[in-house]
Motif scaffolding. Structure first.
Motif, PDB file in Angstrom:
ATOM      1  N   PRO A  20      -7.097   6.840  -4.981  1.00  0.00           N
ATOM      2  CA  PRO A  20      -6.982   5.856  -5.068  1.00  0.00           C
ATOM      3  C   PRO A  20      -6.507   5.103  -4.720  1.00  0.00           C
ATOM      4  N   PRO A  21      -7.197   3.230  -5.261  1.00  0.00           N
ATOM      5  CA  PRO A  21      -6.358   2.417  -4.449  1.00  0.00           C
ATOM      6  C   PRO A  21      -5.442   2.044  -3.840  1.00  0.00           C
ATOM      7  N   HIS A  22      -4.845   1.682  -2.855  1.00  0.00           N
ATOM      8  CA  HIS A  22      -3.540   0.870  -2.292  1.00  0.00           C
ATOM      9  C   HIS A  22      -2.958   2.196  -1.782  1.00  0.00           C
ATOM     10  N   GLN A  23      -4.007   3.457  -1.505  1.00  0.00           N
ATOM     11  CA  GLN A  23      -3.356   4.727  -0.791  1.00  0.00           C
ATOM     12  C   GLN A  23      -3.771   5.251  -0.035  1.00  0.00           C
ATOM     13  N   LEU A  24      -2.883   4.855   1.557  1.00  0.00           N
ATOM     14  CA  LEU A  24      -2.517   5.286   2.491  1.00  0.00           C
ATOM     15  C   LEU A  24      -2.364   6.604   2.817  1.00  0.00           C
ATOM     16  N   PRO A  25      -2.745   6.983   3.630  1.00  0.00           N
ATOM     17  CA  PRO A  25      -1.827   8.421   4.400  1.00  0.00           C
ATOM     18  C   PRO A  25      -1.533   8.205   5.359  1.00  0.00           C
ATOM     19  N   ARG A  26      -0.591   9.071   5.623  1.00  0.00           N
ATOM     20  CA  ARG A  26       0.677   9.409   7.041  1.00  0.00           C
ATOM     21  C   ARG A  26       0.482  10.144   7.749  1.00  0.00           C
ATOM     22  N   VAL A  27      -1.078   9.019   8.378  1.00  0.00           N
ATOM     23  CA  VAL A  27      -1.512   9.795   9.805  1.00  0.00           C
ATOM     24  C   VAL A  27      -2.052   9.319  10.721  1.00  0.00           C
ATOM     25  N   GLU A  64       1.163  -0.883  -0.356  1.00  0.00           N
ATOM     26  CA  GLU A  64      -0.149  -0.030   0.525  1.00  0.00           C
ATOM     27  C   GLU A  64       0.878   1.148   0.082  1.00  0.00           C
ATOM     28  N   LYS A  65       0.608   2.868  -0.495  1.00  0.00           N
ATOM     29  CA  LYS A  65       1.148   3.345  -0.945  1.00  0.00           C
ATOM     30  C   LYS A  65       1.041   4.644   0.262  1.00  0.00           C
ATOM     31  N   VAL A  66       2.341   5.104   0.671  1.00  0.00           N
ATOM     32  CA  VAL A  66       2.084   6.211   1.751  1.00  0.00           C
ATOM     33  C   VAL A  66       1.623   7.210   1.725  1.00  0.00           C
ATOM     34  N   ILE A  67       0.834   8.254   1.352  1.00  0.00           N
ATOM     35  CA  ILE A  67       0.980   9.628   0.856  1.00  0.00           C
ATOM     36  C   ILE A  67       1.266  10.840   2.262  1.00  0.00           C
ATOM     37  N   LEU A  68       0.870  12.027   1.558  1.00  0.00           N
ATOM     38  CA  LEU A  68       1.334  12.789   3.099  1.00  0.00           C
ATOM     39  C   LEU A  68      -0.630  13.196   3.284  1.00  0.00           C
TER      40      LEU A  68
END
Length: 548
Positions: free
Chosen positions: A85-92, A71-75
């Motif tokens: 989008p699928p497979h994106q998780l916020p860095r929170v 899963e991709k980690v985003i801001l």
């Protein structure tokens, strides 16, 4: 009973042990790993793969494979969006009373990562369960020649002045074998037997609590209304815990409980499902529980990382709360630090005293990392966490830490963790990342590391690179040398690396195989041969060797 020989025996096939096998084979060191479990991890704890760990994986060619299953980690500020989008998780990191509160935005934001990693690293952090990471590591380690034996346990060992003798047993057949190794790496975890058998104690704040990880499938996304997060702390008094998404179907709920609940089978799958319903506030939630794993959180550091020819890595030498996702990443970096030093001693280009620097460098980092994890645990798990100390940014902990002493020359840092990230090319810090070009191929400065020492000199530093070739040949040290600049073989068109590293046009720096700067000079010197000879001799802990 037959006896086999190996340079390094690794006991424990989790992330730290597998990393040791990978990095040892990267250095060409013969190694064998034994793991008492039947396969790689199926019951999950570690999920966060830091950018620094991915940089190391990049050097052994598995970054893309892990990125493809992660899963991709985003801001972090994107967590309220419902159209990610699928497979994106916020860095929170959030805390709330229920899933509905999260959907309504009624949460406490414990931490929100807003930094863009592209200026710091060629690798973005990802969220990936160790059940997906470990098989990739096994395949690459075996491809490189590591021997990995599952369903195999060490029943006894002893050491003498020249090696370690271990008796291992096949847990399926009962057959025993004696392995004679020059060194042993204990990667057998927090509850492993090797550390206490060596008489090495642990110090720290002790046990912080017990957790029952429940791996389950449920449709939580529809309840959350598209809101996403890395970790959600749920504060229901009857089922407090932490929730995080593992992949497109699976979730993990970590129930904060007493020691009796973490015993295998103590809570049935049906009971676990009801606890999840209570914690999330969704009474009619349809849940399929796949498995459970009990474990304990603690803040403890081994009093020593070494006893003779036995070295501790990972949870065997530092136990820390999961807050921050630091533990597994620190263990992988332990193995990276140790592997090149063992290679130097085994291959004869370093003295045995170099191995002393493993503890000199890694134990202060382990202590500082554990302290930061403890601080976050106290602050995130409940109210009243203010005033506990300074919380350092996550990237400083995983990438920007510094070695204050050890296999380096001229370091001036006084703090393992600085308040601000500062990868400036000084000795003891990780090499600054910059995009360069080599023979038309774009690469990061960090891609030059991994297998050997690297000397990088400014465009007018030919005296450094020529001296490096002579001295490396004289001392038998694996070393590559490059000129870096707009018109050099290693092209730095915009001058980003020269600016970040502090070497200018006439200076040079020496990078260790693990990607850390071991020495730097910002200027040219009268005798580059003599200078580099002394630097390399000191960094490899060798006795006086004539320069000519």
């Amino acid at each position: 009973m037959n006896e086999t020989q190996v340079a390094v025996l690794i006991v424990g096939g989790g992330l730290s042990g597998l990393a040791a096998s990978l990095f040892l084979r990267q250095q060409g060191v013969d190694c064998r790993l034994i793991e008492r479990s039947t396969s790689t991890s199926q019951l999950l704890r570690s999920t966060h793969v830091s950018s620094r760990t991915l940089e190391l994986f990049r050097t052994v060619g598995i970054q893309k494979a892990i990125h493809d299953v992660a899963e991709k980690v985003i801001l972090g500020e994107n967590w309220t969006r419902s159209d990610l989008p699928p497979h994106q998780l916020p860095r929170v990191i959030l805390r709330a009373r229920s899933l509905q509160d999260v959907a309504d935005g009624d949460v406490i934001v414990m931490e929100a990562g807003t930094d863009d990693f592209t200026e710091v690293s060629p690798a973005e952090p990802v969220w990936c369960g160790q059940d997906r990471v470990e098989p990739i590591m096994v395949r690459e380690a075996e491809r490189r020649g590591a021997r990995i034996s599952f369903t195999t346990e060490m029943t006894s060992f002893s050491q003498d002045s020249v090696g370690v003798t271990a008796t291992v047993r096949d847990r399926t057949t009962g057959a025993e074998q004696v392995i004679r190794a020059q060194y042993l790496i204990a990667a057998d975890g927090a509850g492993g037997k090797i550390r206490p058998s060596l008489g090495i104690g642990r110090t720290g704040n002790g046990t912080a609590g017990h957790v029952l990880n429940v791996l389950f499938e449920a449709d939580l996304d529809s309840i959350l209304g598209g809101r996403r997060f890395l970790i959600l702390y749920l504060s229901h008094p009857d089922a407090p815990g932490m929730l995080f998404k593992l992949d497109e179907k699976r979730w993990i709920f970590g129930l904060f409980c007493g020691p009796e609940e973490i015993a295998d089978g103590r809570l049935s799958h049906a009971e676990c499902a009801n606890l999840i319903r209570t914690a999330t506030g969704v009474a009619d939630l349809e849940i399929r529980v796949d498995s459970t794993l009990g474990w304990w959180m603690a803040h403890e550091i081994a009093d020593s990382y070494r006893s003779g020819r036995v070295f501790l890595v990972g949870d065997a030498c530092h136990v820390l709360p999961p807050t921050g996702g630091f533990g597994a990443n620190a263990g992988i970096q332990d193995s990276s630090n140790l592997a090149w030093k063992l290679a130097g001693v085994l291959n004869g280009w370093a003295a045995p005293e170099l191995l002393d620097t493993y503890e000199t460098e890694r134990r202060p980092v382990g202590q500082a990392t554990a302290d930061q994890a403890w601080l976050r645990h106290e602050r995130w798990s409940g109210p009243g966490g203010d005033g506990l100390g300074q919380q350092v940014h996550q990237t400083v902990i995983t990438t920007g830490y510094r070695y204050l002493a050890g296999a380096l020359v001229g370091g001036t840092s006084t703090d393992v963790l600085n308040p601000e990230l500062n990868l400036d090319g000084s000795p003891g810090s990780r090499l600054p990342h910059a995009w360069l070009s080599l023979n038309g191929r774009r690469l990061s400065s960090l891609d030059l590391t991994g297998e050997a020492f690297v000397l990088l000199a400014g465009p007018h530093g030919a005296a450094w690179t020529e001296a490096a070739d002579r001295i490396a040949d004289r001392l038998g040290i694996p070393l590559r040398a490059h000129l870096v600049g707009p018109d050099c073989e290693l092209s730095d068109v915009g001058g980003a690396f020269l600016d970040a590293s502090g070497i200018g046009g006439h200076g040079a720096l020496l990078v260790r195989p693990d990607g850390f700067v071991g020495w730097r000079s910002a200027i040219a010197v009268q005798d580059a041969d003599e200078t580099l000879h002394e630097v390399l001799r000191t960094m490899t802990a060798r006795a006086e060797v004539p320069a000519t």
